[in-house]
Design a protein around this motif. Structure first.
Motif, PDB file in Angstrom:
ATOM      1  N   ALA A   5       7.943   1.980   8.496  1.00  0.00           N
ATOM      2  CA  ALA A   5       7.445   3.075   7.660  1.00  0.00           C
ATOM      3  C   ALA A   5       6.715   4.061   8.569  1.00  0.00           C
ATOM      4  O   ALA A   5       5.485   4.130   8.573  1.00  0.00           O
ATOM      5  CB  ALA A   5       6.513   2.541   6.567  1.00  0.00           C
ATOM      6  N   PRO A   6       7.463   4.833   9.363  1.00  0.00           N
ATOM      7  CA  PRO A   6       6.831   5.683  10.384  1.00  0.00           C
ATOM      8  C   PRO A   6       6.028   6.854   9.838  1.00  0.00           C
ATOM      9  O   PRO A   6       5.304   7.502  10.593  1.00  0.00           O
ATOM     10  CB  PRO A   6       8.025   6.177  11.206  1.00  0.00           C
ATOM     11  CG  PRO A   6       9.188   6.104  10.272  1.00  0.00           C
ATOM     12  CD  PRO A   6       8.931   4.915   9.408  1.00  0.00           C
ATOM     13  N   GLY A   7       6.125   7.119   8.525  1.00  0.00           N
ATOM     14  CA  GLY A   7       5.371   8.217   7.945  1.00  0.00           C
ATOM     15  C   GLY A   7       3.992   7.829   7.445  1.00  0.00           C
ATOM     16  O   GLY A   7       3.227   8.697   6.990  1.00  0.00           O
ATOM     17  N   ASP A   9       0.839  -1.205   0.000  1.00  0.00           N
ATOM     18  CA  ASP A   9       0.000   0.000   0.000  1.00  0.00           C
ATOM     19  C   ASP A   9       0.875   1.257   0.000  1.00  0.00           C
ATOM     20  O   ASP A   9       0.571   2.233   0.688  1.00  0.00           O
ATOM     21  CB  ASP A   9      -0.951   0.003   1.194  1.00  0.00           C
ATOM     22  CG  ASP A   9      -0.209  -0.124   2.523  1.00  0.00           C
ATOM     23  OD1 ASP A   9       1.020  -0.355   2.509  1.00  0.00           O
ATOM     24  OD2 ASP A   9      -0.859   0.011   3.584  1.00  0.00           O
ATOM     25  N   ALA A  10       1.956   1.207  -0.742  1.00  0.00           N
ATOM     26  CA  ALA A  10       2.935   2.301  -0.757  1.00  0.00           C
ATOM     27  C   ALA A  10       2.275   3.648  -1.052  1.00  0.00           C
ATOM     28  O   ALA A  10       1.370   3.746  -1.884  1.00  0.00           O
ATOM     29  CB  ALA A  10       4.015   2.021  -1.794  1.00  0.00           C
ATOM     30  N   ALA A  11       2.746   4.672  -0.352  1.00  0.00           N
ATOM     31  CA  ALA A  11       2.217   6.024  -0.539  1.00  0.00           C
ATOM     32  C   ALA A  11       3.347   7.022  -0.320  1.00  0.00           C
ATOM     33  O   ALA A  11       4.360   6.716   0.322  1.00  0.00           O
ATOM     34  CB  ALA A  11       1.067   6.292   0.428  1.00  0.00           C
ATOM     35  N   ALA A  12       3.157   8.214  -0.847  1.00  0.00           N
ATOM     36  CA  ALA A  12       4.156   9.267  -0.671  1.00  0.00           C
ATOM     37  C   ALA A  12       4.341   9.585   0.806  1.00  0.00           C
ATOM     38  O   ALA A  12       3.389   9.560   1.590  1.00  0.00           O
ATOM     39  CB  ALA A  12       3.725  10.521  -1.428  1.00  0.00           C
ATOM     40  N   ASN A  13       5.588   9.858   1.174  1.00  0.00           N
ATOM     41  CA  ASN A  13       5.931  10.298   2.528  1.00  0.00           C
ATOM     42  C   ASN A  13       5.663   9.259   3.604  1.00  0.00           C
ATOM     43  O   ASN A  13       5.497   9.616   4.775  1.00  0.00           O
ATOM     44  CB  ASN A  13       5.194  11.598   2.875  1.00  0.00           C
ATOM     45  CG  ASN A  13       5.532  12.730   1.928  1.00  0.00           C
ATOM     46  OD1 ASN A  13       6.699  12.924   1.574  1.00  0.00           O
ATOM     47  ND2 ASN A  13       4.517  13.470   1.490  1.00  0.00           N
ATOM     48  N   ASP A  14       5.617   7.972   3.236  1.00  0.00           N
ATOM     49  CA  ASP A  14       5.442   6.960   4.283  1.00  0.00           C
ATOM     50  C   ASP A  14       6.776   6.539   4.903  1.00  0.00           C
ATOM     51  O   ASP A  14       6.798   5.855   5.913  1.00  0.00           O
ATOM     52  CB  ASP A  14       4.677   5.743   3.762  1.00  0.00           C
ATOM     53  CG  ASP A  14       5.361   5.036   2.598  1.00  0.00           C
ATOM     54  OD1 ASP A  14       6.520   5.394   2.275  1.00  0.00           O
ATOM     55  OD2 ASP A  14       4.741   4.131   2.012  1.00  0.00           O
TER      56      ASP A  14
END
Length: 223
Positions: A30-32, A8-13
């Motif tokens: 992935a703390p973002g 579920d990759a997303a920007a700023n993750d």
């Protein structure tokens, strides 16, 4: 060659911000994720390569809590996850927490929370759990509390006592605190000689190298 990505990759993750590798598993912080709520991705090794097996999330998710800022695999299918601005039941605000999680590679529910270690200090700016490390056997866990905040946002020498590495030992009831390690106050100073306050809600503050930590045998190395 494998290029691993979150399902579920997303920007700023900030996928890959923290890593821990064993012979069979890889834990990726992935703390973002989800406005810095955070997540940890577990990958499983097989003859065909690495594949995603589980996604771990906080038992008490909160924006800007940074679950997954630190990870450490221990023994079979257990992982320590730092959440440096995680919720603390005994104090107001996000004071930091560490989660001991068990993960599963099959079935519907692939995460079981075993224990939560809370920041013993009731201050919102300590970043308890910014780094975690475990002895090979998992008998001891070291947790960093790198910021000397006292509930205001100041990282000042007057709060030097709040900066510490906390050592936990496993017992029949789970991990218990056995020692709090602090440095000589005569060398206390502002980080990079900077006075005043800083923004404790920005991910970049979690990347300073002076907060690295590891356990080597019976020695804790803390930058």
């Amino acid at each position: 060659e494998n290029v691993l990505q979150a399902s579920d990759a997303a920007a700023n993750d900030y996928f890959g911000y923290s890593l821990s590798l064993s012979s069979s598993y890889l834990a990726v912080g992935a703390p973002g994720c989800d406005t810095n709520t955070g997540a940890v991705y577990i990958f499983n090794s097989s003859s065909s390569g690495w594949s995603q097996a589980a996604i771990l999330t906080s038992s008490h998710p909160a924006v800007n809590a940074y679950y997954g800022a630190s990870v450490q695999l221990i023994d079979d299918k257990r992982v320590i996850v730092g959440e440096p601005k995680g919720w603390n039941a005994s104090a107001a605000g996000l004071t930091g927490s560490v989660h001991i999680e068990k993960f599963f590679t099959t079935g519907t529910n692939r995460q079981k929370l075993l224990q939560v270690l809370r920041n013993p200090v009731s201050a919102q700016y300590n970043h308890f759990g910014r780094n975690v490390s475990a002895e090979v056997s998992g008998t001891y866990i070291a947790v960093s509390r790198p910021i000397g905040g006292n509930g205001s946002s100041a990282d000042s020498t007057s709060d030097e006592g709040n900066r510490a590495v906390l050592l936990y030992e496993t017992a029949s009831t789970g991990y218990t605190l056995v020692q709090t390690l602090t440095r000589d106050t005569s060398i206390a100073n502002y980080h990079n000689n900077q006075g005043g306050t800083w923004n404790n809600d920005h991910i970049s503050e979690l990347s300073n190298p002076w907060r690295l930590m590891d356990i080597k045998g019976t020695t804790i190395v803390h930058g």
